[in-house]
Design a protein around this motif. Structure first.
Motif: not given
Length: 767
Positions: A430-447
């Motif tokens: 759920k966390g690694i598939q980017l899309g409109p429902k992913n609320y973690l991915g961009h934050g993970y990459m921005a860390t």
């Protein structure tokens, strides 16, 4: 007996008679101190003396005044700030579609840019007299944090003009003419600012920037004037691609003596319109799949008048101190706000997902392996929010505590990294598939962005926290350094003599105090409160005294070499930092009224901080080069060994259960997390599924029991489950209708985004 009396008399005379003491003790120590005093560059000296001290000095003293600490007011909003938060902020959050911003447009929509400028999100720190909002650090931190739970790219775009940059530098140092011209334009969004410090080969070592400004004569507005010929090449500059005014840091020289006899004037800051002749806005960077504007700027032989120096000619050469003083405040708000957003979002959404996502007929949050990660998320987030509040409280008091903001920036961004990694572990696919429902991915990459900027974390931990804290927070060291540097050596000796006696008494008290607390387990230490947290106050006082003793011994034995023993310095900095974080946790618990639902979070956080303090001391003793002194310190501080344990499993389980329970505690711990009442929303789809399932918990339990009895087949879901339950007369018609909606929400929530063939392939960058 006579010999003992003679020895006592000799010692008394040695210390009590000033001339004897100065001759036999202070003068040799004065010479030794001057020899071992670490040499400081001008930039180091300015960084060392910038900002204030606050609670950090109390912790470093070994005698923290907990009663006074509790008197510090928690941050609060004015009515005007609250109205903005309830209105303009909520409007902005509803406009943000982070997937579209990052993955499709690589920019915020024009309507968002226009709204941010119109509603003065760029002007939170600018005074009302210039058209700004003049918001407190508390409001600034809250607003940026809440935006970041929705979009890191939008949050960074808002936070930069309200952190280190032209607005803050002009407010503190600008001439009246500069303020009156630029601040209203920045406030109403006419101009967008950026600040350029980092060069390709000069990041943390600002003293090495190659960018230069040469004092010379040149033409400006049709007249020959004395000005500056600039050459610069900067990178990693946020907002540079869209900025209309450029703040620039450079080294200024006066080879022809047009301003005076000094040739090397030093680091200077100037403000330059980006449409000024010769100013070039270079190509854009793409920082780890984020869409905030970040890029390059350069200029060759760009002539500007002297009055473009921020603060005017009087502030030529004072740029580094200006930056350090402003950075010490901004560093305590901006990047910690991003980490706070990570913590609030991760705790709320991981708690929901851990209940919604089921395996083997149970929510995955009931499995101990997942509970361990959830304990880490909830317990760490409690510290993150506590640290944010305490640091903001200091800033709201008008303090600019440079050591505290360095600790805050380093540890909050590192804790943010820990929390998002744990959340990703729980969410898995759920966390690694980017899309409109992913609320973690961009934050993970921005860390890593937060880890890297405004003082890279490795530098901050190894050089800044203890290196600056040892001099700024210690009650005597900075004053002794100033005495040793006094060109009037006799006056310096007199000042040093008075300080030395106090320092000796301070060190002796710390030694015996540490030993007694070690023997007694700190059971006799005073605590400002009673109850389950009293023992933590006792232990923190003990560790404060131990830090004061260890720091004194380390600086005495290693002298100037301490500066190069970065790993040892980092461990002492860790001790100070964890004392501060643990204090923040206790303060929040008291400020919030000792909520019973918080106690498990408080226990996790404090056990974790004490355990890490013990680990830092252990690492220090194991690696201190003088083994005899290391052994003596260990025995004096920990006569029965280091006994601080990590949080127990049942504490993590308690946190996990709390995270999966809707209600007051969950809302208080994650109040910054934005979600929309929309099943298609980035976070709304998970929140709605969670609350709906909790509301139907009794029905799910009924169906699970029926499944075990064999009344309905196992492993059914969605419409098939509802039909089977209805057929077995386990659900009424109304219950079946309601459960159908819940199952739709649940299945959608655990699903991930998918894209039609060819959709993603069309996303290309121009070559």
């Amino acid at each position: 007996m006579e010999i003992l009396i003679l020895l006592v008399v000799a010692v008394v005379l040695l210390f009590a008679v000033k001339e004897i003491r100065r001759s036999l003790i202070s003068r040799p120590m004065f010479g030794f101190f001057k020899r071992v005093l670490p040499p400081l560059s001008n930039t180091e000296r300015e960084a060392m003396t910038a900002g204030d001290v606050w609670w950090d000095a109390e912790l470093f003293s070994g005698r923290p005044d907990w009663h006074r600490f509790h008197q510090a007011k928690p941050p609060q909003f004015t009515d005007e700030e609250q109205a903005f938060i309830d209105d303009q902020l909520e409007q902005l959050l509803a406009m943000l579609d982070d997937f579209k911003i990052v993955q499709q447009d690589c920019d915020m929509p024009k309507k968002v840019w226009d709204f941010i400028r119109k509603e003065k999100f760029f002007a939170m720190i600018i005074g009302k007299e210039f058209g700004g909002l003049d918001f407190s650090p508390a409001a600034n931190s809250h607003i940026v944090s809440r935006i970041a739970t929705r979009s890191i790219s939008a949050a960074v775009s808002v936070m930069v003009p309200n952190s280190l940059g032209p607005g803050e530098l002009l407010t503190h140092y600008g001439t009246d003419e500069q303020k009156n011209y630029w601040l209203p334009r920045l406030a109403d969004g006419t101009d967008i600012p950026c600040f350029a410090l980092t060069a390709p080969e000069a990041g943390s070592d600002a003293g090495a920037i190659p960018d230069t400004g040469i004092i010379c004569k040149g033409a400006h507005e049709g007249k020959e004037v004395v000005g500056i010929r600039l050459n610069w090449d900067k990178r990693y500059i946020t907002l540079a691609p869209v900025a209309t005014v450029l703040g620039l840091a450079f080294k200024m020289y006066d080879p022809d003596g047009l301003l005076g006899e000094q040739e090397d004037i030093g680091i200077t800051c100037a403000l330059i319109p980006t449409d000024h002749e010769g100013v070039e806005t270079g190509e854009r960077h793409l920082p780890l799949n984020q869409a905030f504007m970040n890029g390059t700027t350069y200029g060759k032989d760009v002539f500007i008048p002297l009055d473009w120096i921020i603060g005017g000619q009087d502030y030529a050469g004072k740029g580094w101190r200006m930056l350090m003083e402003c950075l010490s405040a901004g560093r305590g708000i901006s990047l910690p706000a991003l980490a706070t957003a990570t913590g609030h979002l991760a705790q709320r959404m991981t708690g929901a997902y851990s209940y919604v996502r089921q395996q083997f007929g149970l929510p995955i949050g009931k499995f101990e392996g997942v509970q361990e990660a959830m304990g880490r998320i909830g317990g760490t987030n409690y510290t993150i929010e506590s640290m944010r509040r305490l640091t903001v409280a200091a800033l709201c008091e008008g303090k600019s505590p440079s050591v505290i903001t360095a600790m805050t920036k380093y540890h909050m961004t590192e804790m943010g990294r820990e929390v998002i990694e744990a959340a990703m572990d729980v969410h898995a696919g759920k966390g690694i598939q980017l899309g409109p429902k992913n609320y973690l991915g961009h934050g993970y990459m921005a860390t890593p962005v937060s880890i890297t900027v405004e003082g890279a974390n490795i530098l901050t931990r190894n050089l800044m926290i203890f290196g600056q804290g040892a001099t700024r927070c210690h009650p005597y060291v900075l004053k002794e350094m100033e005495a040793a540097a006094n060109p009037d050596e006799e006056q310096g000796l007199r000042d040093f003599d008075e300080l030395l006696i106090k320092h000796i008494g301070f060190a002796a008290s710390n030694f015996f105090g540490s030993f007694w607390m070690g023997l007694s387990g700190a059971r006799f230490n005073a605590s400002p409160i009673s109850g389950p947290t009293a023992r933590y106050y006792q232990q923190l006082t003990r560790m404060s005294r131990a830090l004061a003793l260890t720091a004194d011994v380390a600086m005495l034995v290693l002298g100037g070499d301490m500066k190069r023993k970065e790993m040892l310095s980092a461990r002492l900095g860790d001790i100070l930092s964890h004392l501060y974080m643990a204090s923040a946790v206790l303060k929040r618990y008291e400020d919030d009224g000792r909520q019973s639902g918080d106690l498990v979070f408080v226990e996790y956080a404090l056990e974790q901080h004490l355990n890490k303090i013990g680990a830092a001391f252990n690492g220090f003793f194991a690696n201190f080069p003088n083994r005899a002194i290391a052994w003596s310190l260990r025995v004096a501080i920990f006569p029965f060994g280091i006994r601080y344990k990590a949080p127990q499993d049942q504490v993590s389980q308690g946190i996990a259960d709390s995270m999966m329970e809707p209600g007051v505690t969950r809302d208080r711990h994650t109040f910054l997390c934005y979600w929309k009442d929309d099943a298609k929303d980035m976070t709304g789809h998970m929140e709605l599924a969670f609350t709906a399932m909790k509301a139907h918990e009794s029905i799910y339990k009924r169906l699970k029991k029926a499944e075990k009895r064999g009344e309905i087949p196992a492993d059914l879901a969605g419409d098939e489950l509802i039909k089977a339950a209805r057929k077995a007369e386990l659900l009424s018609a109304d219950e079946a209708k309601s459960m159908k909606k819940v199952e739709q929400l649940r299945i959608a929530a655990i699903g991930v985004d998918q894209f039609a063939p060819g959709t993603l392939e069309k996303r290309t960058f121009a070559k």
